[in-house]
Design a protein around this motif. Structure first.
Motif, PDB file in Angstrom:
ATOM      1  N   LEU A  45      30.620  59.637   8.267  1.00  0.00           N
ATOM      2  CA  LEU A  45      31.531  59.124   9.169  1.00  0.00           C
ATOM      3  C   LEU A  45      30.835  58.656  10.499  1.00  0.00           C
ATOM      4  CD1 LEU A  45      34.793  61.306   8.366  1.00  0.00           C
ATOM      5  CD2 LEU A  45      34.141  58.848   7.514  1.00  0.00           C
ATOM      6  N   PRO A  46      30.041  59.585  11.094  1.00  0.00           N
ATOM      7  CA  PRO A  46      29.730  59.070  12.284  1.00  0.00           C
ATOM      8  C   PRO A  46      28.934  57.811  12.314  1.00  0.00           C
ATOM      9  CG  PRO A  46      29.047  61.344  12.017  1.00  0.00           C
ATOM     10  CD  PRO A  46      29.531  60.925  10.618  1.00  0.00           C
ATOM     11  N   ASP A  47      28.314  57.141  11.336  1.00  0.00           N
ATOM     12  CA  ASP A  47      27.964  55.710  11.181  1.00  0.00           C
ATOM     13  C   ASP A  47      28.932  54.766  10.914  1.00  0.00           C
ATOM     14  OD1 ASP A  47      25.510  57.103  11.288  1.00  0.00           O
ATOM     15  OD2 ASP A  47      25.061  57.234   9.215  1.00  0.00           O
ATOM     16  N   MET A  48      30.323  54.973  10.803  1.00  0.00           N
ATOM     17  CA  MET A  48      31.277  54.074  10.641  1.00  0.00           C
ATOM     18  C   MET A  48      32.397  54.184  11.388  1.00  0.00           C
ATOM     19  SD  MET A  48      31.597  55.394   6.481  1.00  0.00           S
ATOM     20  CE  MET A  48      33.096  53.924   6.239  1.00  0.00           C
ATOM     21  N   ASP A  49      31.845  54.153  12.990  1.00  0.00           N
ATOM     22  CA  ASP A  49      32.795  53.770  13.846  1.00  0.00           C
ATOM     23  C   ASP A  49      33.523  52.192  13.936  1.00  0.00           C
ATOM     24  OD1 ASP A  49      32.393  56.466  15.092  1.00  0.00           O
ATOM     25  OD2 ASP A  49      30.616  55.792  16.128  1.00  0.00           O
ATOM     26  N   ARG A  50      32.730  51.352  13.351  1.00  0.00           N
ATOM     27  CA  ARG A  50      33.119  50.037  13.246  1.00  0.00           C
ATOM     28  C   ARG A  50      33.054  49.659  11.715  1.00  0.00           C
ATOM     29  NH1 ARG A  50      34.925  48.720  17.816  1.00  0.00           N
ATOM     30  NH2 ARG A  50      35.760  46.877  16.824  1.00  0.00           N
ATOM     31  N   ILE A  51      33.558  48.823  11.133  1.00  0.00           N
ATOM     32  CA  ILE A  51      33.515  48.608   9.802  1.00  0.00           C
ATOM     33  C   ILE A  51      33.783  46.915  10.041  1.00  0.00           C
ATOM     34  CG2 ILE A  51      34.055  50.334   8.693  1.00  0.00           C
ATOM     35  CD1 ILE A  51      36.680  49.167   8.068  1.00  0.00           C
ATOM     36  N   ALA A  52      32.978  46.349   9.045  1.00  0.00           N
ATOM     37  CA  ALA A  52      33.069  44.874   9.114  1.00  0.00           C
ATOM     38  C   ALA A  52      33.317  44.162   7.530  1.00  0.00           C
ATOM     39  CB  ALA A  52      31.922  43.991   9.501  1.00  0.00           C
ATOM     40  N   VAL A  53      33.931  43.309   7.276  1.00  0.00           N
ATOM     41  CA  VAL A  53      34.243  42.895   5.932  1.00  0.00           C
ATOM     42  C   VAL A  53      33.805  41.156   5.974  1.00  0.00           C
ATOM     43  CG1 VAL A  53      35.425  42.257   3.857  1.00  0.00           C
ATOM     44  CG2 VAL A  53      35.512  44.558   5.011  1.00  0.00           C
ATOM     45  N   GLN A  54      33.165  40.621   5.218  1.00  0.00           N
ATOM     46  CA  GLN A  54      32.745  39.292   5.300  1.00  0.00           C
ATOM     47  C   GLN A  54      33.054  38.667   3.797  1.00  0.00           C
ATOM     48  OE1 GLN A  54      28.764  38.888   6.601  1.00  0.00           O
ATOM     49  NE2 GLN A  54      29.215  38.343   8.676  1.00  0.00           N
ATOM     50  N   MET A  55      33.869  37.729   3.708  1.00  0.00           N
ATOM     51  CA  MET A  55      34.221  37.316   2.089  1.00  0.00           C
ATOM     52  C   MET A  55      34.480  36.003   2.154  1.00  0.00           C
ATOM     53  SD  MET A  55      38.063  39.063   1.998  1.00  0.00           S
ATOM     54  CE  MET A  55      37.854  40.150   2.787  1.00  0.00           C
ATOM     55  N   ILE A  56      34.317  35.371   0.980  1.00  0.00           N
ATOM     56  CA  ILE A  56      34.572  34.008   0.497  1.00  0.00           C
ATOM     57  C   ILE A  56      35.225  33.878  -0.628  1.00  0.00           C
ATOM     58  CG2 ILE A  56      33.448  31.666  -0.005  1.00  0.00           C
ATOM     59  CD1 ILE A  56      31.205  32.243   1.911  1.00  0.00           C
ATOM     60  N   VAL A  68      36.287  34.563   5.578  1.00  0.00           N
ATOM     61  CA  VAL A  68      36.933  35.688   6.118  1.00  0.00           C
ATOM     62  C   VAL A  68      35.865  36.350   6.844  1.00  0.00           C
ATOM     63  CG1 VAL A  68      38.555  37.501   6.225  1.00  0.00           C
ATOM     64  CG2 VAL A  68      39.129  35.743   5.105  1.00  0.00           C
ATOM     65  N   ALA A  69      35.918  36.659   8.168  1.00  0.00           N
ATOM     66  CA  ALA A  69      35.146  37.688   8.988  1.00  0.00           C
ATOM     67  C   ALA A  69      35.869  38.491   9.671  1.00  0.00           C
ATOM     68  CB  ALA A  69      33.980  36.850   9.684  1.00  0.00           C
ATOM     69  N   ILE A  70      36.020  39.794   9.156  1.00  0.00           N
ATOM     70  CA  ILE A  70      36.561  40.815   9.793  1.00  0.00           C
ATOM     71  C   ILE A  70      35.833  42.086  10.569  1.00  0.00           C
ATOM     72  CG2 ILE A  70      38.675  42.544   9.655  1.00  0.00           C
ATOM     73  CD1 ILE A  70      39.387  40.757   7.436  1.00  0.00           C
ATOM     74  N   GLU A  71      35.894  42.167  11.727  1.00  0.00           N
ATOM     75  CA  GLU A  71      35.368  43.577  12.164  1.00  0.00           C
ATOM     76  C   GLU A  71      36.350  44.075  13.118  1.00  0.00           C
ATOM     77  OE1 GLU A  71      32.484  44.552  16.232  1.00  0.00           O
ATOM     78  OE2 GLU A  71      32.242  42.607  15.266  1.00  0.00           O
ATOM     79  N   ARG A  84      40.512  39.915  14.262  1.00  0.00           N
ATOM     80  CA  ARG A  84      39.362  40.568  14.793  1.00  0.00           C
ATOM     81  C   ARG A  84      39.477  41.257  15.841  1.00  0.00           C
ATOM     82  NH1 ARG A  84      33.428  37.809  14.796  1.00  0.00           N
ATOM     83  NH2 ARG A  84      32.276  39.606  15.755  1.00  0.00           N
ATOM     84  N   MET A  85      39.357  42.703  16.062  1.00  0.00           N
ATOM     85  CA  MET A  85      39.694  43.197  17.213  1.00  0.00           C
ATOM     86  C   MET A  85      38.647  44.093  17.838  1.00  0.00           C
ATOM     87  SD  MET A  85      43.628  44.629  16.485  1.00  0.00           S
ATOM     88  CE  MET A  85      43.699  45.534  18.115  1.00  0.00           C
ATOM     89  N   VAL A  86      37.767  43.585  18.476  1.00  0.00           N
ATOM     90  CA  VAL A  86      36.688  44.378  19.380  1.00  0.00           C
ATOM     91  C   VAL A  86      37.452  44.711  20.769  1.00  0.00           C
ATOM     92  CG1 VAL A  86      34.270  44.168  19.923  1.00  0.00           C
ATOM     93  CG2 VAL A  86      35.151  42.802  18.008  1.00  0.00           C
ATOM     94  N   LEU A  87      37.640  46.006  20.803  1.00  0.00           N
ATOM     95  CA  LEU A  87      38.484  46.242  22.138  1.00  0.00           C
ATOM     96  C   LEU A  87      37.500  47.214  23.024  1.00  0.00           C
ATOM     97  CD1 LEU A  87      41.813  47.528  20.567  1.00  0.00           C
ATOM     98  CD2 LEU A  87      41.075  45.307  21.537  1.00  0.00           C
ATOM     99  N   ASP A  88      37.422  46.894  24.430  1.00  0.00           N
ATOM    100  CA  ASP A  88      36.729  47.508  25.266  1.00  0.00           C
ATOM    101  C   ASP A  88      37.878  47.973  26.207  1.00  0.00           C
ATOM    102  OD1 ASP A  88      33.905  46.826  27.395  1.00  0.00           O
ATOM    103  OD2 ASP A  88      35.669  48.244  27.812  1.00  0.00           O
ATOM    104  N   SER A  89      38.249  49.083  26.347  1.00  0.00           N
ATOM    105  CA  SER A  89      39.290  49.676  26.998  1.00  0.00           C
ATOM    106  C   SER A  89      39.381  49.287  28.616  1.00  0.00           C
ATOM    107  CB  SER A  89      39.305  51.119  26.895  1.00  0.00           C
ATOM    108  OG  SER A  89      38.057  51.746  27.450  1.00  0.00           O
ATOM    109  N   SER A  90      38.242  49.261  29.386  1.00  0.00           N
ATOM    110  CA  SER A  90      38.176  48.857  30.567  1.00  0.00           C
ATOM    111  C   SER A  90      38.370  47.467  30.910  1.00  0.00           C
ATOM    112  CB  SER A  90      36.423  49.307  31.256  1.00  0.00           C
ATOM    113  OG  SER A  90      35.424  48.157  30.246  1.00  0.00           O
TER     114      SER A  90
END
Length: 353
Positions: A161-172, A186-189, A227-233
């Motif tokens: 799990l520590p290596d899975m803070d972010r996941i991405a899926v690409q598909m055609i 589709v490219a989802i992060e 696609r949600m790449v959030l930076d709280s600041s």
């Protein structure tokens, strides 16, 4: 399509097993010594017999490894074959699910990762992950997913799990051997809250799974997850900037400003409700704002004639729409109007009890 020897689950009912024989469109599925006749199209392949013990996902003609390196050769396009299509299957519905082996022992159990392709389309799919502090991504699965299939991708444990803070899926999406409507790649992060894997209430029922899972809707009726790449600041800065825009720059000067004790003013901007938005998703922020709205309304329901001004800002109108839904259903019967622009600027609604 499922074949003799495949381990399957029933699409629209609980249960499953190994296909012992097929007669026409009927598959006879062995579950603990009992054969259950089931429509072939209602059988979702979990794994083929050659690799059931290793829990490696399969399509009909080739093995797709649960974890592949960047040097793994791409699979060829499947040969044309009969795929039983449905009108609903012309729209993509893709779901990623994490299913615990033992939901009563979340601290030390392992989790199976599945990809559900509820559509008439094949999918070229790549599933990746990375830790927040990592520079690059790791490919966890790459292969072709057949139409109307639930496919096992990999087994993970707490150490993964520590290596899975972010996941991405690409598909055609495509069809083999026939014409079809083109689907956008589709490219989802997205962030994966790995703490949820240790919280029982975070596992919920889902139409595609027999057990409770953590499910992520990747594509719903052809609409890909944002696609949600959030930076709280950055969120906090944007909220403060929007709040400044929502309120008028110049207000009329009053020589003897008078307080309005008959009006309760409630600022629903998130920066007024919490000290920091770090770690909050847009949905979390909206829930906090709605909770504050409800708290004020409930506290004043007995005060007939009380005027309350809720300052929500203009923005994209999401918060105002949520307030109007509350006022039209949960708090029906109260007078609602736009608040005075002169006093409160754009983006304020007045409710009279």
């Amino acid at each position: 399509m499922a074949k003799v020897g495949d381990r399957v689950r029933f699409l629209n009912s609980v249960g499953g097993g190994i296909i012992k024989r097929i007669q026409g469109n009927i598959a006879y599925v062995d579950d603990d010594g009992f054969e259950t006749p089931t429509l072939l199209r209602e059988c979702v392949v979990v794994a083929s017999p050659e690799v059931t013990e290793q829990k490696v996902a399969l399509t009909q003609e080739a093995v797709a490894p649960a974890a592949v390196s960047a040097t793994t050769p791409a699979r060829s396009i499947p040969s044309p074959e009969e795929v039983e299509e449905t009108p609903e299957g012309e729209k993509l519905n893709i779901v990623l699910g994490y299913e615990p082996h033992d939901i009563k022992r979340l601290n030390d159990t392992t989790f199976d990762t599945y990809l559900v392709n509820d559509s008439n389309y094949y999918l070229y799919l790549i599933y990746l992950s990375r830790a927040d502090e990592a520079d690059g991504w790791t490919t966890r699965f790459a292969g072709v997913i057949e139409p109307n299939m639930q496919v096992f991708l990999e087994e993970i444990n707490g150490a993964s799990l520590p290596d899975m803070d972010r996941i991405a899926v690409q598909m055609i999406a495509f069809k083999s051997g026939r014409e079809f409507k083109l689907k956008a790649p589709v490219a989802i992060e997205t962030a994966l809250d790995t703490t949820k894997f240790f919280k029982l209430h975070c596992f919920t029922s889902n139409m595609y799974f027999d057990k409770e899972v953590i499910a992520i809707d990747l594509v719903t009726n052809d609409v890909a997850r944002k696609r949600m790449v959030l930076d709280s600041s950055q969120i906090e800065k944007a909220i403060k900037a929007k709040k400044a825009i929502d309120r008028p720059t110049h207000r009329p000067v009053k020589k003897n400003p008078q307080k309005r004790p008959d009006i309760i003013e409630v600022d629903l901007h998130i920066s007024e409700l919490v000290d920091t938005t770090a770690g909050l998703s847009p949905a979390d922020i909206l829930n906090i704002q709605i909770d504050e709205f409800r708290r004020v309304m409930d506290a004043n329901l007995k005060h007939k004639g009380q005027k309350i001004v809720f300052i929500h800002g203009k923005g994209e109108g999401v918060l105002r729409a949520a307030l109007m839904k509350e006022l039209n259903h949960r708090y029906k019967g109260h007078d609602v109007q736009d608040a005075s622009f002169r006093e409160f600027g754009f983006g304020a609604t007045q409710v009279t009890i």
